[in-house]
Design a protein around this motif. Sequence first.
Motif, short mmCIF file in Angstrom:
data_model
loop_
_atom_site.label_atom_id
_atom_site.label_comp_id
_atom_site.label_asym_id
_atom_site.label_seq_id
_atom_site.Cartn_x
_atom_site.Cartn_y
_atom_site.Cartn_z
N GLY A 25 15.83 -16.93 -21.20
CA GLY A 25 16.34 -16.28 -20.00
C GLY A 25 15.73 -14.92 -19.77
N SER A 26 14.40 -14.82 -19.87
CA SER A 26 13.71 -13.56 -19.60
C SER A 26 12.73 -13.75 -18.46
CB SER A 26 12.96 -13.07 -20.85
OG SER A 26 11.77 -13.83 -21.05
N LEU A 27 12.18 -12.64 -17.96
CA LEU A 27 11.17 -12.73 -16.89
C LEU A 27 9.99 -13.60 -17.30
CD1 LEU A 27 11.01 -9.08 -15.49
CD2 LEU A 27 11.80 -11.12 -14.27
N ALA A 28 9.64 -13.57 -18.58
CA ALA A 28 8.51 -14.37 -19.05
C ALA A 28 8.77 -15.87 -18.93
CB ALA A 28 8.18 -14.02 -20.50
N ASP A 29 10.02 -16.26 -18.81
CA ASP A 29 10.37 -17.67 -18.74
C ASP A 29 10.43 -18.22 -17.32
OD1 ASP A 29 10.90 -17.90 -21.63
OD2 ASP A 29 12.59 -16.56 -21.19
N LEU A 30 10.38 -17.34 -16.33
CA LEU A 30 10.64 -17.77 -14.95
C LEU A 30 9.54 -18.67 -14.39
CD1 LEU A 30 12.20 -17.80 -12.35
CD2 LEU A 30 11.28 -15.53 -11.81
N LEU A 31 8.31 -18.17 -14.29
CA LEU A 31 7.25 -18.97 -13.68
C LEU A 31 6.93 -20.23 -14.47
CD1 LEU A 31 4.67 -16.47 -12.11
CD2 LEU A 31 6.54 -17.73 -11.03
N PRO A 32 6.89 -20.19 -15.81
CA PRO A 32 6.69 -21.46 -16.52
C PRO A 32 7.76 -22.50 -16.19
CG PRO A 32 6.27 -19.64 -17.99
CD PRO A 32 6.85 -19.04 -16.73
N THR A 33 9.00 -22.07 -16.04
CA THR A 33 10.07 -23.01 -15.68
C THR A 33 9.84 -23.61 -14.30
OG1 THR A 33 11.70 -21.89 -17.08
CG2 THR A 33 12.56 -23.21 -15.26
N LEU A 34 9.48 -22.76 -13.33
CA LEU A 34 9.26 -23.25 -11.97
C LEU A 34 8.05 -24.17 -11.91
CD1 LEU A 34 9.94 -20.01 -9.87
CD2 LEU A 34 11.55 -21.75 -10.68
N ALA A 35 6.94 -23.76 -12.54
CA ALA A 35 5.72 -24.56 -12.48
C ALA A 35 5.86 -25.86 -13.26
CB ALA A 35 4.54 -23.75 -13.01
N ALA A 36 6.57 -25.83 -14.37
CA ALA A 36 6.82 -27.07 -15.11
C ALA A 36 7.59 -28.06 -14.24
CB ALA A 36 7.59 -26.78 -16.39
N GLY A 37 8.52 -27.56 -13.45
CA GLY A 37 9.28 -28.42 -12.54
C GLY A 37 8.44 -28.98 -11.42
N GLN A 38 7.28 -28.37 -11.18
CA GLN A 38 6.34 -28.87 -10.18
C GLN A 38 5.28 -29.79 -10.79
OE1 GLN A 38 5.34 -24.85 -8.77
NE2 GLN A 38 6.11 -25.44 -6.74
N ARG A 92 24.90 -15.21 -13.79
CA ARG A 92 24.47 -14.32 -14.86
C ARG A 92 23.05 -13.81 -14.59
NH1 ARG A 92 23.67 -16.73 -19.66
NH2 ARG A 92 23.74 -18.86 -18.88
N PRO A 93 22.72 -12.64 -15.10
CA PRO A 93 21.35 -12.13 -14.95
C PRO A 93 20.42 -12.72 -16.00
CG PRO A 93 22.66 -10.55 -16.16
CD PRO A 93 23.60 -11.68 -15.79
N ILE A 94 19.16 -12.38 -15.88
CA ILE A 94 18.20 -12.59 -16.96
C ILE A 94 17.76 -11.22 -17.47
CG2 ILE A 94 17.43 -14.83 -16.11
CD1 ILE A 94 14.93 -13.44 -14.97
N THR A 95 16.88 -11.18 -18.45
CA THR A 95 16.44 -9.89 -19.00
C THR A 95 14.98 -9.64 -18.66
OG1 THR A 95 15.74 -10.79 -21.14
CG2 THR A 95 18.05 -10.15 -20.93
N ALA A 96 14.64 -8.35 -18.63
CA ALA A 96 13.28 -7.97 -18.29
C ALA A 96 12.32 -8.20 -19.45
CB ALA A 96 13.25 -6.50 -17.87
N GLY A 97 12.68 -7.73 -20.63
CA GLY A 97 11.73 -7.65 -21.75
C GLY A 97 11.54 -6.19 -22.11
#
Length: 395
Positions: A25-38, A92-97
């Motif tokens: 649940g960090s910023l580093a996880d956002l785009l991989p999650t979205l792109a994996a879903g694509q 809930r939020p996510i974290t920056a890093g």
Amino acid sequence: MAQPAWQDPVPLALDTAPVPAYGSGSLADLLPTLAAGQGVEGLTATIPELTPADRNCVFLIDGLGWEQIKAHPNEAPFLHSLLPTSRGGTGRPITAGFPSTTATSLASVGTGLPPGAHGLPGYTVRDPGTGELMNQLRWRPWTEPKVWQPYPTVFQLADAAGVRTAQVSSPDFEHTPLTKVALSGGSFLGRLSGEDRMDAAAQRLAAGDRSLVYAYYSEVDGKGHRFGVDSDAWRGQLMYVDGLAQRLAEQLPPRSALYITADHGMIDIPFDEQSRIDFDEDWELRAGVALLGGEGRARHVYAVPGAQGDVLAVWREVLGEQFWVASRDEAIAAGWFGPVIDERVYGRIGDVVAAAHDDVVITASVNEPHESAMVGMHGSLTPVEQLVPLLEVRS
């Protein structure tokens, strides 16, 4: 019972520092999650609460943390209304890093990697090859971008997989090294006004059956640094960006998901000697220090050879009740920079790392006059700096 006057101060325990949620649940996880879903191969969806969409847009508002949105329902009615949608409807939020600063966070967003891997672990860090401080936001002194950050961006991986990718931002950022190492891939659309950026993002989102679009706005952060998050100027920017977010949300094409997030939050620091500790005027903190890196609330301290232990002891004694003060290896073991530290990154991290716990900064009035004069600050592990929204609108 009151503490005896002769008892030494007790430093903050390192295990009390909140560790970013790398891998879940960090910023580093956002785009991989979205792109994996694509359907982009080689990437993993690590934020399990997010539902895949054919068209994904990330609108990153620089400096607008979770707690700032919660505290300003009148200035940001649209964003505030979306708080229950954050992180897939969990509210809930996510974290920056760590550190919670722009160069580090944007690199985490774009590469899908934590700081210990992408190698931008602070505002300024030492280049082990030259021994000089490297400003990773302004990229000074010049350093070959692909050597400093060799990994492909998620945009590049998505573009190669046939996803229509684009970044929509200020034209000033198109050719910067930070954009190159963190956000390149697909098309860059430079637009001056916020309204034009929102319109361009919506148009590019609709241009592909599978789209991944990133939009960026910086002035909330700019007004916070200059005037503070308790200022009318900052509130005006918040009202403006609230309207931008709504403008983009109302233009989403079918099968789209819009995620509104930030790179960090911000906290105002009083202008007094207790809240602003001037390194350049403090002989005790300067002793044995070759270079002072990072920023006021997240310092990388580089010792002269052989003085690492002494510097750690002094910094912990002087600042340990207000800062989490760790050696390089302690900070790495605690997971501040992520689960893995690349060999090329190890020497960029300070011999001592100091992360603010209280409302306090370590300024450097001589060597960092501009940064030392800022009202709003960020960089550390506290919730007001670390927690960022992941607000969601779907069509």
